[in-house]
Write an enzyme that holds these catalytic residues in place. Structure first.
Site, PDB file in Angstrom:
ATOM      1  N   CYS A 105       0.969  -1.384   0.480  1.00 14.67           N
ATOM      2  CA  CYS A 105      -0.441  -0.516  -0.107  1.00 14.67           C
ATOM      3  C   CYS A 105       0.968   1.533  -0.157  1.00 14.67           C
ATOM      4  CB  CYS A 105      -0.637  -0.349   1.533  1.00 14.67           C
ATOM      5  SG  CYS A 105      -1.762   1.339   1.550  1.00 14.67           S
ATOM      6  N   CYS A 148      -3.971  -3.253   5.519  1.00 11.81           N
ATOM      7  CA  CYS A 148      -3.854  -1.085   5.803  1.00 11.81           C
ATOM      8  C   CYS A 148      -5.248  -1.523   5.110  1.00 11.81           C
ATOM      9  CB  CYS A 148      -2.155  -1.457   4.174  1.00 11.81           C
ATOM     10  SG  CYS A 148      -2.085   0.738   4.322  1.00 11.81           S
TER      11      CYS A 148
END
Length: 441
Positions: free
Chosen positions: A101, A222
């Site tokens: 991410c 995430c």
């Protein structure tokens, strides 16, 4: 001069990014706050957590009297992070979506948006990390395209920026930043790099940021959060909308209706005597080193190997069983942050450093051996517990984070060696966590 500098700060709706924006404001910079929406789902109470986080980020901007923007990277997150997350799990690997991410979303999509759309002179986040550049040096950076070749021309970047561990070693987040590009890092400021978490909370309390101070610290995948991973991967589904799949409003090319991963029942088998101890819903759901919850057994058993062909999970008694320990691994091509690769490694083909494969675990002394394709062999000075395919080996030299590579091969376990199966070959790049269990994926 600094008053004219425009810094775009990523706001998550949490205390760290809020204090980061506050500190930038205090330095006299023109600050803009941006909230990224990368996942869109309801929690168990039917509340969209992302909307609440967005409201909290907006309130931070109101308190600090700075502009607020919101951007959506739901489609990008699905394509570049979550799809890879699912693919890795299906192969029996243990992915780290937080690292992906940061690489693809926060320090690529968001970074380009801040610079190209908002005219940022620099980008900031609330990560606990540092770089080798002072603020003014960051503002002086120019865009440098990453080379297409295997190794960067050493004269191309005369003063590469280094990624350094945070002053608060317990909160240090360089592990999650180990795949960030040199170009993005050169334009990034980490206002919390020299601070402790307790001091950050104190600053928030003294500056009317109580609404974020009281929030629980984000944990888990995430942007998705802390969930029961087995339930999340096997049960959550999405539906066909108007002939095409929509994920938070973004079209996704996949089957109209599906579960993320299909259950694949298999057996728990003792590695010591091949006894069948119980059953499970899918071998890919387990990571080496984790405790296996086996119905009817009160004593703890731990995952030591996985057989994707048969769908079996091999387990061993005791948290310190030798089948859990290995001292050799091979990565894919390593992403080196400052030097690609380090000069000492190029010169000697070997280099001593430290590595970790989980956030906050103690650094492990090791020796790297460079291969011609940019991959490395990592030999730990002492066998480590719970190495698994798909994890990232993150390398350190002193306070510098050198970069990382994904673990694609593992050496034999201490248990295998003890039993006399001293096979020197290493498992191929497969969906197994030990040699010879699976065909190539």
């Amino acid at each position: 001069m600094s008053a004219l500098r425009h810094v775009v700060c990523a706001l998550s709706g949490g205390v760290d990014s809020a204090v980061a924006a506050l500190l930038l404001r205090r330095r006299g910079y023109q600050v803009t706050g941006v909230f990224m929406k990368n996942w869109d789902s309801l929690d168990e109470q039917g509340i969209c957590a992302a909307d609440k986080d967005c409201e909290d980020a907006y309130k931070v901007c109101q308190i600090l009297d700075i502009p607020f923007h919101q951007v959506s990277y739901v489609k990008e997150y699905w394509n570049d992070v979550f799809s890879d997350f699912l693919n890795e799990y299906e192969k029996g690997r243990t992915p780290n979506p937080d690292i992906s991410c940061n690489k693809h979303i926060k320090f690529s999509c968001f970074h380009h948006y801040a610079v190209d759309n908002l005219g940022a002179d620099a980008v900031a986040t609330g990560h606990y990390a540092r770089t080798s550049l002072e603020d003014e040096e960051v503002f002086e950076q120019k865009h440098t395209k990453r080379p297409d070749g295997l190794f960067r021309n050493r004269f191309e970047v005369r003063n590469p920026v280094k990624l350094l561990q945070a002053a608060d070693s317990f909160k240090d987040q360089t592990f999650f930043l180990s795949q960030v590009s040199q170009d993005a890092l050169r334009r990034t400021i980490f206002p919390l790099g020299e601070l402790t978490k307790d001091f950050v909370k104190k600053i928030a309390a003294e500056n009317r940021l109580h609404h974020v101070l009281q929030k629980k610290e984000s944990m888990g995948i995430c942007f998705i959060g802390k969930r029961n991973l087995e339930h999340f991967l096997l049960q959550v589904s999405v539906s066909d909308v108007s002939g095409g799949l929509l994920w938070a409003g973004a079209p996704v090319v996949m089957k109209p209706v599906f579960q993320y991963l299909q259950p694949r029942p298999g057996k728990f088998i003792s590695i010591e005597d091949n006894r069948v101890l119980g059953t499970h819903k899918g071998w890919f759901l387990y990571t080496l080193g984790q405790r296996a919850k086996i119905s009817g057994l009160s004593e703890p058993w731990y995952v030591v190997e996985k057989d994707g062909t048969k769908g079996d999970v091999l387990v061993a008694p005791r948290v310190d069983h030798p089948a859990l320990y290995r001292d050799l691994l091979r990565t894919n091509r390593v992403h080196w942050i400052a030097e690609e690769p380090p000069a000492a490694l190029v010169r000697d083909k070997m280099m001593e450093c430290h590595f970790r494969f989980r956030h906050q675990m103690a650094l492990v002394p090791c020796v790297l051996t460079l291969n011609q394709d940019g991959t490395v062999w990592v030999t730990a000075v002492k066998a480590v517990r719970g190495l698994a395919l798909g994890q990232f080996a993150v390398f350190y030299k002193g306070e510098e984070c050198l970069g990382s590579g994904k673990i694609l091969r593992l050496g034999p376990s201490a248990y295998t060696l003890q039993k006399g199966k001293n096979r020197t070959r290493v498992a191929p790049e497969v969906s197994s966590d030990s040699p010879g269990l699976h065909p190539t994926s």
